[in-house]
Design a protein around this motif. Structure first.
Motif, short mmCIF file in Angstrom:
data_model
loop_
_atom_site.label_atom_id
_atom_site.label_comp_id
_atom_site.label_asym_id
_atom_site.label_seq_id
_atom_site.Cartn_x
_atom_site.Cartn_y
_atom_site.Cartn_z
N SER A 153 5.23 -4.42 -5.27
CA SER A 153 5.40 -4.59 -3.82
C SER A 153 6.85 -4.36 -3.43
O SER A 153 7.15 -3.77 -2.39
CB SER A 153 4.97 -5.99 -3.39
N GLN A 193 -0.68 -5.67 2.49
CA GLN A 193 -1.67 -6.19 1.57
C GLN A 193 -2.73 -7.02 2.33
O GLN A 193 -3.89 -7.02 1.97
CB GLN A 193 -0.97 -7.07 0.53
N ASP A 277 0.25 -1.25 0.01
CA ASP A 277 0.44 -2.27 -1.02
C ASP A 277 -0.92 -2.82 -1.41
O ASP A 277 -1.58 -3.51 -0.63
CB ASP A 277 1.35 -3.39 -0.49
N GLU A 278 -1.33 -2.47 -2.59
CA GLU A 278 -2.60 -2.92 -3.15
C GLU A 278 -3.77 -2.76 -2.19
O GLU A 278 -4.40 -3.74 -1.79
CB GLU A 278 -2.48 -4.37 -3.61
MG LIG Z 1 2.50 -7.24 -4.83
#
Ligand SMILES: [Mg+2]
Ligand SMILES: Nc1ncnc2c1ncn2[C@@H]1O[C@H](COP(=O)(O)OP(=O)(O)OP(=O)(O)O)[C@@H](O)[C@H]1O
Length: 785
Positions: A153, A193, A277-278
């Protein structure tokens, strides 16, 4: 090419996928057509002119194939970062890690400290990213992998320039040119995220909002609708288009669908760079695959996609062209995922990766964990990668190609040498992106906007358009949750009726006057207290607002204005309900005019109370703290409003707070409205008087001794002996001793007229909205600290 008209036909079409060989539409009649990158709000101001980069597109005419009239050129985009190092001061959190007890929590970016056997030095700073370099290209996905806490991140944030640049060293370039945060913001999108979406809006409404604010005005409504339909199709959301997003309390679309909506919101304008992010976290394998497939599709259309992933399946790895492996903020692998097995097999001293690990990525994750608990930590992995990279670099420098597979740094590429007129650097990347049908937020996007100049504006639309769209969204949200408004209306009507029954038809006796003043003080403070429920509204929206404004979807000022405009009519309805239920019930003076002013001052109070609570919600990002502060401050406002202690008796050192009290002005306005109206009611003398001569003993012990005939006698005596020649020479029991003007004097309500008080109350509302705006600018920076 039609030589007569100078028109070059375009074959570019982003929505349906753009061919790598892009075609440009250039009007020959304007041979000085230029592309401009503008870091600006509404238009280039003199200072901002300096940040304007011009690309002479005329030179591209040289690229025209004279036979078919189509400008053919191949312009690739590369995003490169070199030696990125991110160091932050060592906070308490990391100091705890330095204690022996916690020594097994490896400190990111410190390979020597990755083992619990190694004593951690008490360093004043901690390096979260260490000397990371890499490159991402359009048409590819660059995936960042690594165990939890490895810095994925942080790296995504660093690349998206969402972290403080002072703490970040190294370079980030687009087509070889250093890119700064402002430029990047205008051409990129960041998908967080967490899914920050309005739960009560449908999927279609959510994407429509995003299209409305991110695509410029030159896109017609139909074009924006078409873009939303395309997105719904691309993201596989067509069947849930009319379903609400939902939340814990109200079931809506699934988690995977929500993830895709979040992505759709940020890619609606076809960003050149997309950071995620993810995006697959929390999704089942098939939803995760669907999301990454969508990313691949976006990359294929000409965007650069950089994302972090936790545990990609083999199917997902198959969609990724470039994989970067991090451990403790350091790079341990960068290359194609298919080479991963080979790489780790070699590291494993030639032994094949055990089948128990599933795939090479899982093996790598486990290996990092195991190494972390060994004396040398992950150093062997880091060193191996460094030596492989160094030898690869030596090899490539001797070959002077830089990248064997795809030369894409235009500043050094052979294409740039062949055609020096082709825009390079950031301008080149933007030009290429527009040619591929991306960056639809530019006014020069060829599909719908036929401008001669291409402007990348900080904001895609005018302020008024943004306000209109924000109002539309706010009303859509309110319509979906009508119970909130009806509950508030019910509370106001209920309180109004309760007050009416308690203060029913107040008389004009001295006690009636006290009760009247008490009613006004309570009613005005009630309007302010009932605005406290505004507090959690912005707190809930806060992160959505931050996400949207971080990439300039709209101006912060538009949000503030839209928010104010939406509330005003709703507050008007509440004010009317309160005024109607109390004015005649309590028996206030002034008839229709008195009522209208009473209604206006309540409306103004609701407005300033609402603005005050909204301002506090921007500076206190916690509901409980916010309630505590707002209730306390309103209590002080009431205390020093002039009702409990008149202005002339308030200690000098508290007078400043008296003038700052929001309740003072509406309180004085209603008191004036009441008392002066009753004074003017000359046809009804009783209504104009609050204490007659016959009542002067009523609040004293003498009232027990003096019956009405005795009072008449006392007054008679006074008149005959002391009053001749004075204004009271006709003194009798009905002579008015205290009228409205006297009450005002007594209460020290003498400085301002009722209209001035109304104006000040409205102005306070505007002032707090302005302060709300300032607080947003200061506090709502969407960057990590
Ligand atoms: Mg992360
Ligand atoms: N401001 C900071 N000060 C100190 N340490 C920090 C700071 N920000 C992040 N870290 C630490 O840096 C490391 C990397 O954090 P990051 O969030 O990038 O990890 P990650 O790889 O994304 O993890 P996950 O997979 O769990 O999301 C973590 O150990 C984190 O605690």
């Amino acid at each position: 090419m039609d030589i007569e008209t100078g028109r070059i036909l375009s074959s570019s079409n982003s929505c349906r996928g753009t061919p790598r060989e892009a075609a440009w539409e250039i009007t020959k009649s304007n041979p000085h057509t230029s592309l401009q990158v503008l870091d600006d709000h509404d238009g280039p101001s003199p200072e901002e002119e300096s940040s304007l980069m011009e690309i002479n597109v005329q030179s591209l005419l040289k690229e025209i194939d004279a036979k078919n009239g189509v400008a053919q050129f191949d312009l690739e985009i590369s995003f490169e970062f070199r030696n990125l190092t991110y160091t932050v001061p060592n906070t308490r959190r990391t100091l705890f890690c330095a204690l022996p007890k916690f020594a097994n929590c490896a400190r990111p970016g410190d390979s020597s400290s990755t083992s619990r056997h190694v004593k951690l030095p008490a360093s004043p700073s901690v390096t979260l990213l260490q000397n990371l370099s890499g490159k991402a290209r359009d048409g590819e996905i660059l995936a960042v992998m690594g165990p939890s806490g490895s810095g994925k991140s942080t790296l995504i944030d660093a690349l998206a320039q969402r972290i403080s640049r002072e703490k970040l060293s190294g370079s980030i370039t687009l087509n070889g040119q250093e890119v700064d945060g402002h430029q990047l913001r205008n051409i990129s999108a960041y998908v967080m995220q967490d899914d920050l979406l309005f739960p009560m809006l449908t999927v279609q409404e959510t994407l429509t909002f995003s299209a409305s604010v991110r695509l410029p005005a030159c896109h017609t409504k139909a074009a924006k609708r078409a873009r939303v339909s395309t997105l719904l199709r691309q993201l596989g959301l067509e069947k849930v288009a009319d379903t609400i997003i939902g939340d814990e309390g109200c079931r809506g679309i699934s988690g995977g669908e929500r993830r895709r909506v979040s992505i759709g919101v940020d890619i609606v304008h076809g960003p050149l760079l997309l950071f995620l992010d993810e995006p697959t976290s929390g999704l089942d394998s098939s939803s995760a695959y669907m999301v990454v497939k969508t990313m691949k599709h976006i990359a294929d259309m000409g965007s650069i996609v950089i994302m972090s992933v936790h545990q990609p399946s083999d199917r997902i790895l198959g969609l990724i062209q470039n994989l970067m492996f991090l451990a403790n903020g350091q790079m341990i692998y960068m290359g194609h995922p298919k080479d991963l097995t080979d790489y780790f097999t070699k590291f494993n001293h030639g032994y094949p990766i055990p089948s128990a690990h599933g795939n090479a990525a899982e093996f790598a994750l486990d290996l990092i964990q195991v190494l972390n608990c060994m004396p040398g930590g992950i150093k062997p992995l880091v060193d191996r990668f460094k030596s492989i990279r160094a030898s690869a670099h030596g090899h490539s420098s001797s070959a002077t190609t830089g990248d064997q597979r795809r030369p894409c740094d235009l500043s050094t590429s052979s294409k740039a040498v062949l055609h020096p007129a082709i825009p390079t650097g950031i301008s080149g990347a933007i030009a290429a992106s527009i040619a591929k049908g991306r960056l639809m937020s530019t006014s020069g996007y060829v599909e719908h906007c036929n401008d001669s100049a291409t402007l990348i504006l900080k904001f895609a639309n005018s302020r008024w358009h943004e306000i209109g769209v924000l109002i539309w969204r706010c009303i859509a949200n309110i319509r979906r949750t009508p119970e909130l408004f009806y509950t508030r209306l019910g509370t106001v009507i209920g309180s109004g009726l309760l007050l009416s029954t308690i203060f029913w038809q107040l008389d004009h006796s001295p006690k009636g006057l006290q009760e009247r003043l008490g009613f006004f003080a309570f009613a005005m403070s009630f309007t302010y207290y009932s605005c406290v429920d505004t507090l959690p509204i912005f707190l809930q929206e806060r992160f959505i607002f931050m996400r949207e404004t971080s990439h300039n979807a709209y101006r912060k000022s538009s949000y503030v204005l839209a928010n104010a405009i939406v509330y005003i009519p709703f507050l008007g309805v509440l004010s009317l309900a309160f005024a109607v239920t109390t004015f005649w019930g309590v028996g206030l003076s002034g008839g229709v005019h008195g009522f209208l002013f009473f209604f206006l001052i309540i409306w103004a109070s609701f407005w300033s109370g609402n603005s005050f609570a909204t301002f506090l919600s921007a500076i206190i990002p916690n509901v409980i703290l916010g309630y505590t502060v707002v209730v306390a401050v309103l209590a002080y406002f009431l205390l020093l409003s002039g009702f409990f202690r008149s202005r002339d008796r308030i200690p000098d050192y508290w007078l400043w707070f008296h003038y700052m009290s929001l309740i003072k002005y509406p309180y004085e306005a209603v008191v004036r409205n009441e008392l002066m109206n009753s004074s003017l009611a000359s046809d009804n003398a009783a209504a104009a008087c609050y204490e007659t001569a016959g009542e002067i003993f009523s609040a004293t012990p003498l009232s027990l001794l003096l019956s009405q005939p005795k009072i008449v006698t006392v007054l008679e005596y006074l008149r005959q002996n002391y009053m001749s020649g004075t204004a009271y020479q006709n003194l009798n029991t009905s002579t008015c001793m205290i009228d409205g003007a006297a009450v005002l004097q007594n209460q020290s309500i003498t400085q301002l007229g009722k209209w001035s008080c109304l104006g000040i109350t409205v102005a306070f509302g505007a002032l707090y909205r302005l302060l709300f705006y300032v607080a947003l600018i200061i506090s709502a920076k969407n960057s990590r600290r």
